[in-house]
Scaffold this active site. Structure first.
Site, PDB file in Angstrom:
ATOM      1  N   HIS A 161       0.834  -1.223   0.000  1.00 33.53           N
ATOM      2  CA  HIS A 161       0.000   0.000   0.000  1.00 33.53           C
ATOM      3  C   HIS A 161       0.862   1.264   0.000  1.00 33.53           C
ATOM      4  CE1 HIS A 161      -3.158  -2.857   1.330  1.00 33.53           C
ATOM      5  NE2 HIS A 161      -2.211  -3.313   2.119  1.00 33.53           N
ATOM      6  N   SER A 282      13.633  22.085 -16.511  1.00 35.71           N
ATOM      7  CA  SER A 282      12.431  22.887 -16.721  1.00 35.71           C
ATOM      8  C   SER A 282      12.840  24.215 -17.323  1.00 35.71           C
ATOM      9  CB  SER A 282      11.729  23.102 -15.383  1.00 35.71           C
ATOM     10  OG  SER A 282      10.930  24.265 -15.432  1.00 35.71           O
ATOM     11  N   LYS A 288      15.110  22.182 -11.453  1.00 31.46           N
ATOM     12  CA  LYS A 288      14.444  20.924 -11.754  1.00 31.46           C
ATOM     13  C   LYS A 288      15.265  19.950 -12.580  1.00 31.46           C
ATOM     14  CE  LYS A 288      10.151  20.480 -11.814  1.00 31.46           C
ATOM     15  NZ  LYS A 288       9.255  19.616 -11.073  1.00 31.46           N
ATOM     16  N   GLU A 295       8.787   8.570 -17.035  1.00 31.68           N
ATOM     17  CA  GLU A 295       7.424   9.090 -17.206  1.00 31.68           C
ATOM     18  C   GLU A 295       6.872   8.780 -18.591  1.00 31.68           C
ATOM     19  OE1 GLU A 295       7.076  13.033 -14.413  1.00 31.68           O
ATOM     20  OE2 GLU A 295       8.326  13.178 -16.169  1.00 31.68           O
TER      21      GLU A 295
END
Ligand code: ARG
Length: 462
Positions: A161, A282, A288, A295
């Protein structure tokens, strides 16, 4: 009155030109030219066989072979001129052959239809591309074993979980990925084996009146056997569906790995650092470093699931035998191949090059009372029924939360408060090292087991 010869190879019975829009709408040449090499391969074998059974003379075969090899060179060098009027890869190549060698070229299609030709081409193509997928899987697996070897003893929190459950070793986690990939590999092997049946000779749907030596063609093209049933051979695309299903499962696996890597590389987890070459920055936030490749792989799984759905839907309710619907099988299939191969290739290189923050992993494992189950098992060994020991440990955890420390950081006196059977040896199980070492059972997370697993896996893929 004989009609003027038509540029369309099937134009004989038509009295009207095809509408230009319809021509473009029904053509597949834009995407099936990708099959040119296997189409030529199939034609070479078909021609050899036609010569063997006496349909082609020695000279005719020689000129067909020469013509085909010229066409091959033209395609490879990008000089081949594909024409929409000629609809698809088969007719483009055949027309060029006739243009190059004359009448012998017109004999190549004897005893053959585009229906058995395309069913053969896709099999030939997919068969080889599956091998490429499998090579990437193997490469990825080798990388995982390498990394797992370095991290057989590296402790991290294991989750259920996404809550800290029990300490595990990072090597063990990587080997779980190995197992997923191993099944993907096996599924692809099964798919490749099942599809390796030669459709040529099924012709349009019913077989052909020429005494083709199908066994010989099958041998030339490395198929296990000629198909038993001509209707089935030209009509079913289940092998493509099966491949897409296998690819979808593999992409599911990759998406799970991707998700973990995204989470692990976040500042909050800080378990791993992805190689810079797999990330981007970024345009507005200078600090970043985004995990783009994981992804993207996670996102790309979507299109593969979609392609599987497309193929299932295009096949559903089709009557025997060939229907033009099947022309729609190619784009989903090709894109599935590209997506799967690209994703595997990226991960095969990226994952073994992850930088691992052992210390962050260790601290995270320490924070979640990951050894609570070990304390419960310890008490069971001292004679308590499991339910009672579960209760006792629950109370101890509440106490430790209150004090802001881990169970292993409590003193023996503190622990004795919860049960007087607790002795000094409790610390052997309360430490993270003690906990993982205890799981020294086949398939367990103990470093010794991880090393055994690595050896077994290595043998499996060597
Ligand atoms: N381009 C067709 C396909 O991809 C080849 C077979 C065409 N057969 C036919 N009868 N129209 O399926």
């Amino acid at each position: 009155m004989t009609k003027q010869s038509d540029s369309r190879m099937w134009g004989g019975r038509f009295s009207e030109q095809t509408d230009a829009f319809v021509e473009a709408f029904t053509a597949s040449i834009e995407f099936d030219q990708r099959l040119a090499m296997v189409d030529i391969l199939g034609s070479q074998a078909h021609a050899k066989m036609l010569h063997r059974i006496g349909v082609l003379t020695e000279d005719e075969l020689a000129s067909i072979e020469k013509g085909l090899s010229n066409i091959k060179a033209e395609v490879e060098s990008g000089k081949f001129e594909w024409s929409v009027q000629l609809e698809d890869v088969h007719m483009n190549i055949e027309a060029r052959l006739t243009q190059l060698i004359g009448v012998a070229g017109k004999k190549l299609h004897t005893g053959r239809s585009r229906n058995d030709q395309i069913a053969t081409d896709i099999r030939l193509y997919l068969r080889e591309e599956i091998k490429v997928c499998q090579q990437f899987i193997r490469q990825f697996q080798h990388g995982l074993l390498e990394l797992a070897t370095k991290h057989a003893d590296t402790i991290m929190p294991g989750f259920t979980h996404l809550q800290v459950a029990q300490p595990i070793t990072f090597g063990h986690h990587l080997l779980a990925w190995f197992e997923m990939l191993e099944r993907d590999f096996g599924r692809l092997a099964g798919c490749a084996k099942r599809m390796n049946i030669l459709p040529l000779g099924a012709a349009a749907l019913a077989g052909t009146s020429y005494p083709l030596d199908r066994q010989y063609t099958a041998e030339l093209l490395d198929f296990t056997a000629p198909s038993r049933n001509s209707l089935d051979a030209v009509s079913d695309r289940d092998f493509a569906i099966e491949f897409c299903a296998d690819a979808a499962i593999c992409m599911t696996h990759l998406s799970r790995m991707a998700e973990e890597m995204v989470i692990w590389s976040s500042a909050q987890f800080n378990f791993i650092v992805l190689p810079d070459r797999y990330c981007t920055g970024s345009s507005i936030m200078p600090q970043k470093k985004n995990p783009d490749v994981p992804e993207l792989v996670r996102g790309k799984s979507g299109r593969v699931f979609g392609h599987l759905m497309s193929l299932l839907t295009l096949m559903k309710s089709q009557t025997l035998a060939y229907n033009k619907d099947n022309q729609e099988d190619k784009e989903p299939l090709f894109d599935t191949l590209d997506t799967l191969q690209g994703s595997l290739r990226a991960f095969a290189d990226m994952v073994p090059n992850l930088q691992v923050n052992k210390e962050s992993m260790y601290q995270a494992a320490k924070q979640g009372f990951a050894t609570a189950t070990d304390l419960a098992d310890y008490l069971v060994n001292k004679g308590l029924p499991f339910r009672d020991s579960h209760e006792v440990v629950g109370i101890a955890v509440a106490y430790a939360i209150d004090k802001g420390k881990d169970l292993s950081e409590c003193s023996l006196d503190e622990l004795k408060e919860f049960h007087d059977s607790i002795e000094q040896d409790v610390f052997d199980v309360l430490t993270l090292e003690g906990s993982v070492n205890l799981r020294n059972i086949t398939g367990g997370t103990a470093p010794d087991q991880v090393r055994i697993q690595i050896e077994q896996c290595r043998k499996l893929i060597s």
